[in-house]
Design an enzyme around this catalytic site. Structure first.
Site, PDB file in Angstrom:
ATOM      1  N   GLN A 119      47.012 -41.647  15.641  1.00 38.64           N
ATOM      2  CA  GLN A 119      46.485 -40.711  14.638  1.00 38.64           C
ATOM      3  C   GLN A 119      47.629 -40.065  13.847  1.00 38.64           C
ATOM      4  O   GLN A 119      47.546 -38.892  13.475  1.00 38.64           O
ATOM      5  CB  GLN A 119      45.633 -39.637  15.307  1.00 38.64           C
ATOM      6  CG  GLN A 119      44.227 -40.080  15.651  1.00 38.64           C
ATOM      7  CD  GLN A 119      43.404 -40.421  14.411  1.00 38.64           C
ATOM      8  OE1 GLN A 119      43.632 -39.930  13.314  1.00 38.64           O
ATOM      9  NE2 GLN A 119      42.432 -41.301  14.600  1.00 38.64           N
ATOM     10  N   SER A 120      48.684 -40.811  13.589  1.00 38.64           N
ATOM     11  CA  SER A 120      49.875 -40.224  12.980  1.00 38.64           C
ATOM     12  C   SER A 120      49.649 -39.713  11.551  1.00 38.64           C
ATOM     13  O   SER A 120      49.326 -40.478  10.635  1.00 38.64           O
ATOM     14  CB  SER A 120      50.987 -41.276  12.964  1.00 38.64           C
ATOM     15  OG  SER A 120      52.082 -40.809  12.218  1.00 38.64           O
ATOM     16  N   ASN A 121      49.870 -38.407  11.354  1.00 37.94           N
ATOM     17  CA  ASN A 121      49.890 -37.852  10.001  1.00 37.94           C
ATOM     18  C   ASN A 121      51.082 -38.391   9.239  1.00 37.94           C
ATOM     19  O   ASN A 121      51.027 -38.607   8.037  1.00 37.94           O
ATOM     20  CB  ASN A 121      50.010 -36.326  10.055  1.00 37.94           C
ATOM     21  CG  ASN A 121      48.821 -35.688  10.725  1.00 37.94           C
ATOM     22  OD1 ASN A 121      47.691 -35.900  10.325  1.00 37.94           O
ATOM     23  ND2 ASN A 121      49.083 -34.915  11.778  1.00 37.94           N
ATOM     24  N   ALA A 138      52.109 -42.285  16.329  1.00 37.81           N
ATOM     25  CA  ALA A 138      50.988 -42.453  17.257  1.00 37.81           C
ATOM     26  C   ALA A 138      49.762 -42.950  16.481  1.00 37.81           C
ATOM     27  O   ALA A 138      49.772 -42.954  15.246  1.00 37.81           O
ATOM     28  CB  ALA A 138      50.711 -41.111  17.934  1.00 37.81           C
ATOM     29  N   CYS A 174      52.604 -41.333   9.504  1.00 40.33           N
ATOM     30  CA  CYS A 174      52.382 -42.689   8.979  1.00 40.33           C
ATOM     31  C   CYS A 174      51.506 -42.632   7.723  1.00 40.33           C
ATOM     32  O   CYS A 174      51.815 -43.257   6.704  1.00 40.33           O
ATOM     33  CB  CYS A 174      51.722 -43.582  10.034  1.00 40.33           C
ATOM     34  SG  CYS A 174      52.857 -44.116  11.328  1.00 40.33           S
TER      35      CYS A 174
END
Ligand SMILES: *Cc1c(COP(=O)(O)O)cnc(C)c1O
Length: 345
Positions: free
Chosen positions: A82-84, A80, A86
């Site tokens: 705000q992906s942690n 998403a 990624c």
């Protein structure tokens, strides 16, 4: 159980702390009319390595080792806005001298803003090589395979890390965590009665479950869904736990009843704030100076608080909260977590 036959990279220094939360426990107890409130402990997986840590770091230790074994030069993953996951994958790529590309799923339409704060800012600071944005419900695996095909045309080799790092290999990271916990319980003389863990792409919950069953650790795991109700979440967790057990060669069928989750705290939608999350984030910050995040751990801790107030835990039961990280996205939700924005319950 022997994890040493699986290749692994190391992104953290030793075990993460296992700590009692005295002030949080007292504050929670004061707000429990029934049950009396448990003793709350925390496993600080927010203090794992990579800029900063969180549960994805444990999975990536095994996934990136596999990528390197396969001769990949680029990690491809998805998440998403705000992906942690990624951000942590990019961070691992940098440490290994690899490139990294993302496919970002706009699960909430219009939510991807190139100049947003939080993890999105870190994507840019750490220097992601390329990212593409696709609408909610897109086939993420296909989108990542397309990126891999583009790289192949240039003579490069991509390695696809699944969303959240949740497959059998990634789940090994939480088998390692189960073993680390077992050692800490022994060394610190702590008897934990129940464990509360976030349940999203399910590698954390499923990996821990496989690790607990495989090591005969008899502590119930209580999942708190961050995007699904139990009817949809529990089968995912069961499948993940079984895949991990199979990879480990445990020769074991994961009992369906070993999977338990609650879905009462993720609404109105994945990543969209609610009031219970804000209370949880503020309470842990103001009693213990530990940061939760709005998308995952704030809602997961809201689950622990809510279950305590329902009398689900007995007084003086020792409940362990697995802090899976996520603090960078706090900065993308500052006015919400400060209580300056009206939110649903
Ligand atoms: C990804 C994530 C989770 C959920 O873990 P899964 O293994 O995907 O179920 C929980 N907390 C944080 C902070 C995360 O980034």
């Amino acid at each position: 159980m022997d994890l040493s036959r699986f290749p692994r990279r190391r992104y953290s220094h030793g075990a993460t702390p296992l700590e009692f939360l005295p002030h949080f426990t007292k504050a929670l107890r004061a707000s429990c009319d029934v049950g009396g409130g448990p003793n709350v402990w925390i496993k600080r997986d927010d203090m794992l390595g990579l800029t900063p840590g969180g549960n994805k770091t444990r999975k990536l230790e095994f996934l990136v080792a596999d990528a390197l074994a396969q001769g990949a030069d680029t990690l491809i993953t998805c998440g998403a806005p705000q992906s942690n996951h990624c951000r942590a994958t990019l961070s691992a790529a940098i440490k290994e001298g690899l490139k990294c590309r993302f496919v970002i799923e706009e699960r909430v339409p219009g939510s991807y803003k190139p100049d947003a704060s939080g993890n999105n800012f870190l994507f840019r600071l750490l220097g992601v090589e390329a990212l593409s944005v696709v609408p909610a419900g897109s086939n993420m695996l296909e989108a990542m395979q397309q990126v891999a095909a583009e790289l192949a045309k240039e003579g490069r080799k991509g390695y696809i890390v699944p969303g959240g790092g949740s497959n059998a290999i990634g789940g090994l990271g939480y088998v390692a965590c189960a073993q680390e916990l077992q050692q800490q319980f022994f060394e610190q003389g702590v008897q934990i009665d129940k464990i509360v863990v976030g349940s999203g792409s399910s590698g954390t919950h499923g990996g821990l479950l496989a690790g607990f069953l495989g090591n005969r650790i008899n502590i119930p795991l209580i999942g708190i869904g961050v995007s699904r109700d139990p009817a949809d979440q529990d089968p995912l967790v069961h499948k993940e736990a079984q895949a991990v057990a199979d990879l480990l060669g445990l020769d074991m069928t994961i009992p369906r009843e070993a999977v338990l989750s609650f879905g009462d705290w993720w609404r109105p939608k994945y990543s969209v704030p609610n009031q219970a999350m804000v209370e949880a984030v503020q309470l842990l910050a103001r009693t213990e100076a530990i940061l939760l995040d709005p998308v995952y751990t704030g809602k997961i801790m809201a689950g622990l608080i809510g279950l305590a107030r329902r009398g689900f835990f007995k007084r003086d039961e020792n409940v362990l909260f697995i802090h899976t990280g996520g603090a960078p996205s706090l900065h993308a939700y500052e006015s919400e977590v400060l209580g300056l924005t009206r939110l649903p319950a």
